[in-house]
Design an enzyme around this catalytic site. Structure first.
Site, short mmCIF file in Angstrom:
data_model
loop_
_atom_site.label_atom_id
_atom_site.label_comp_id
_atom_site.label_asym_id
_atom_site.label_seq_id
_atom_site.Cartn_x
_atom_site.Cartn_y
_atom_site.Cartn_z
N ASP A 11 6.83 3.68 -3.50
CA ASP A 11 6.73 2.72 -2.75
C ASP A 11 7.20 2.79 -1.64
O ASP A 11 7.68 3.67 -1.28
CB ASP A 11 7.65 1.64 -3.86
CG ASP A 11 7.59 0.48 -3.02
OD1 ASP A 11 6.51 -0.29 -3.10
OD2 ASP A 11 8.67 -0.14 -2.81
N SER A 12 6.82 1.60 -0.73
CA SER A 12 7.51 1.51 0.74
C SER A 12 8.84 1.23 0.79
O SER A 12 9.49 1.66 1.71
CB SER A 12 6.64 0.39 1.37
OG SER A 12 7.08 -0.70 0.54
N TYR A 43 5.85 -2.03 4.58
CA TYR A 43 4.48 -1.46 4.89
C TYR A 43 3.45 -2.58 4.99
O TYR A 43 2.29 -2.58 5.57
CB TYR A 43 3.79 -0.69 3.46
CG TYR A 43 4.20 0.89 3.24
CD1 TYR A 43 5.31 1.40 4.15
CD2 TYR A 43 3.70 1.46 2.50
CE1 TYR A 43 5.72 2.65 3.86
CE2 TYR A 43 4.06 2.81 2.41
CZ TYR A 43 5.14 3.65 3.00
OH TYR A 43 5.64 4.49 2.83
N GLY A 44 3.87 -3.81 4.46
CA GLY A 44 2.94 -5.09 4.37
C GLY A 44 2.31 -5.54 5.96
O GLY A 44 1.34 -6.00 5.97
N CYS A 74 3.40 0.32 -4.71
CA CYS A 74 3.45 -0.59 -3.91
C CYS A 74 1.94 -1.10 -3.85
O CYS A 74 1.00 -0.33 -3.69
CB CYS A 74 3.66 0.31 -2.49
SG CYS A 74 3.51 -0.84 -1.01
N ASN A 75 2.01 -2.44 -3.69
CA ASN A 75 0.65 -3.02 -3.72
C ASN A 75 -0.07 -2.87 -2.41
O ASN A 75 -1.11 -2.44 -2.44
CB ASN A 75 0.75 -4.83 -3.86
CG ASN A 75 1.03 -4.94 -5.20
OD1 ASN A 75 0.41 -5.52 -5.99
ND2 ASN A 75 2.42 -4.66 -5.84
N THR A 76 0.56 -2.92 -1.29
CA THR A 76 -0.22 -2.64 -0.04
C THR A 76 -0.60 -1.10 0.00
O THR A 76 -1.57 -0.92 0.58
CB THR A 76 1.10 -3.08 1.14
OG1 THR A 76 1.71 -4.03 0.92
CG2 THR A 76 0.23 -3.03 2.60
N GLU A 158 15.10 -8.90 -1.03
CA GLU A 158 15.89 -8.04 -0.94
C GLU A 158 17.35 -8.59 -0.49
O GLU A 158 18.19 -7.83 -0.81
CB GLU A 158 15.50 -7.15 0.41
CG GLU A 158 14.19 -6.50 0.07
CD GLU A 158 13.94 -5.19 0.91
OE1 GLU A 158 14.63 -4.91 1.88
OE2 GLU A 158 12.87 -4.66 0.66
N CYS A 192 2.78 -8.20 -5.18
CA CYS A 192 3.74 -7.50 -4.63
C CYS A 192 4.85 -6.93 -5.30
O CYS A 192 5.46 -7.99 -6.04
CB CYS A 192 4.04 -8.40 -3.39
SG CYS A 192 5.44 -7.83 -2.56
N THR A 193 5.44 -5.85 -5.09
CA THR A 193 6.72 -5.58 -5.78
C THR A 193 7.95 -6.39 -5.90
O THR A 193 8.60 -6.39 -6.77
CB THR A 193 7.20 -4.28 -5.19
OG1 THR A 193 7.27 -4.35 -3.79
CG2 THR A 193 6.17 -2.92 -5.53
N HIS A 194 8.09 -7.07 -4.71
CA HIS A 194 9.05 -7.82 -4.64
C HIS A 194 9.15 -9.23 -5.45
O HIS A 194 10.26 -9.82 -5.64
CB HIS A 194 9.42 -8.14 -3.09
CG HIS A 194 9.96 -7.07 -2.45
ND1 HIS A 194 9.35 -5.75 -2.57
CD2 HIS A 194 11.16 -6.98 -1.60
CE1 HIS A 194 9.87 -4.89 -1.73
NE2 HIS A 194 10.95 -5.61 -1.15
N1 DGL Z 1 6.07 -2.92 -1.62
C1 DGL Z 1 5.32 -3.76 -0.88
C2 DGL Z 1 3.98 -4.38 -1.81
O1 DGL Z 1 4.24 -4.35 -2.82
C3 DGL Z 1 6.15 -4.92 -0.29
C4 DGL Z 1 7.21 -4.42 0.72
C5 DGL Z 1 6.61 -3.94 1.95
O2 DGL Z 1 5.76 -4.47 2.92
O3 DGL Z 1 6.82 -2.68 2.24
O4 DGL Z 1 3.28 -4.64 -1.02
#
Ligand code: DGL
Length: 277
Positions: A11-12, A43-44, A74-76, A158, A192-194
């Site tokens: 993940d990012s 990463y987003g 990570c979705n991105t 976060e 998104c993971t968050h």
């Molecule tokens: N992990 C990223 C996602 O799921 C979210 C945080 C980021 O922007 O890196 O897209």
């Protein structure tokens, strides 16, 4: 033996620990290696090329640790790099987008789905594409997808500001924008993971803003189910006595990792090793 090897998850940053948590519940017998690229998060907001390059580096790190499968939490990174990574590596690779898309299609009655995610995930168009494919595969009529970026939800999660006035105000602003564009949606996909950390506030605000029940679909849970299925398909499930979610955790920067990591993992993370990619 191939099936005794660990599953690699990257993940990012710390967000992918929501996926690790779901994997631990669904696959308690598997050993997991987690890599969070905390030195370069988020990463987003980065370009497709940069996210793809970082994703290649994370994948290489995990393959060097002899993983039997790669899960892109990570979705991105999934939106920008899944196809390339699938074509480049010998082990199965699972991204976040397809499992979430399938779960959203299964959940919608109105055929109108909202997706929230980072700027990158929304810009990539990956969710509308995957949802269209999932609807076709399920023999459903075409589904209408409205994707909306919600970048401020990442730092809120976060910081642990997952409830209360600030989280409500931010959720209200984003969901108002989404409701103006797609008032009839009945499923909101957390792309998104968050966002699973903000599930309570998002559910409440969605009900209020849309004026009807909106089902929230969590892509972390959908990924855990899809990982199980992919391991079975490739005959890679671990056969021996279960190791109760053995987790090896690596990050590229360890500032605040104990505090923020525990927030996403739901309990203390244990030892974390800092590495360079
Ligand atoms: N992990 C990223 C996602 O799921 C979210 C945080 C980021 O922007 O890196 O897209």
């Amino acid at each position: 033996m191939a099936n005794q090897r660990p599953i690699g998850v990257f993940d990012s940053g710390v967000g992918g620990l929501t996926v690790v948590r779901a994997l631990g519940e669904r696959l308690p017998g598997e050993e997991l290696i987690y890599l969070g690229d905390t030195a370069r998060v988020p990463y987003g907001s980065k370009s497709a090329e940069t996210v793809a390059r970082y994703s290649r580096m994370s994948t290489r790190f995990l393959l060097e640790r002899d993983v039997k499968m790669i899960v892109i939490a990570c979705n991105t990174a999934s939106a920008y790099a899944l196809e390339e990574l699938k074509a480049a590596v010998a082990v199965p690779v699972l991204g976040a987008v397809e499992p979430g898309a399938r779960a959203a299609v299964a959940a919608t009655r109105s055929g109108k789905i909202g997706v929230i995610g980072t700027l990158g995930t929304v810009r990539s168009g990956a969710y509308p594409r995957a949802i269209a494919e999932a609807a076709k595969a399920a023999g459903r009529a075409p589904v209408q997808v409205t994707a909306h970026p919600c970048p401020l939800l990442v730092p809120l999660a976060e910081e642990g500001w997952t409830d209360g006035a600030v989280a409500e105000a931010v959720a209200r602003r984003y969901l108002d924008e989404l409701a103006a564009a797609a008032p009839e949606l009945d499923v909101l996909l957390l792309g998104c993971t968050h966002y699973p950390l903000l599930r309570g506030v998002l559910e409440r605000v969605a009900r209020e803003r849309f004026g009807h029940e909106v089902k929230l679909v969590d892509s972390a849970e959908a990924m855990a189910h899809a990982t199980f299925a992919l391991l079975a398909l490739h005959d890679l499930a671990r056969m021996s006595e279960p190791v109760r979610c053995a987790l090896r955790c690596y990050v590229t920067d360890d500032a605040r990792i104990e505090e923020v990591g525990a927030r996403f993992f739901g309990r203390p993370l244990g030892p974390v090793e800092r590495v360079d990619l």
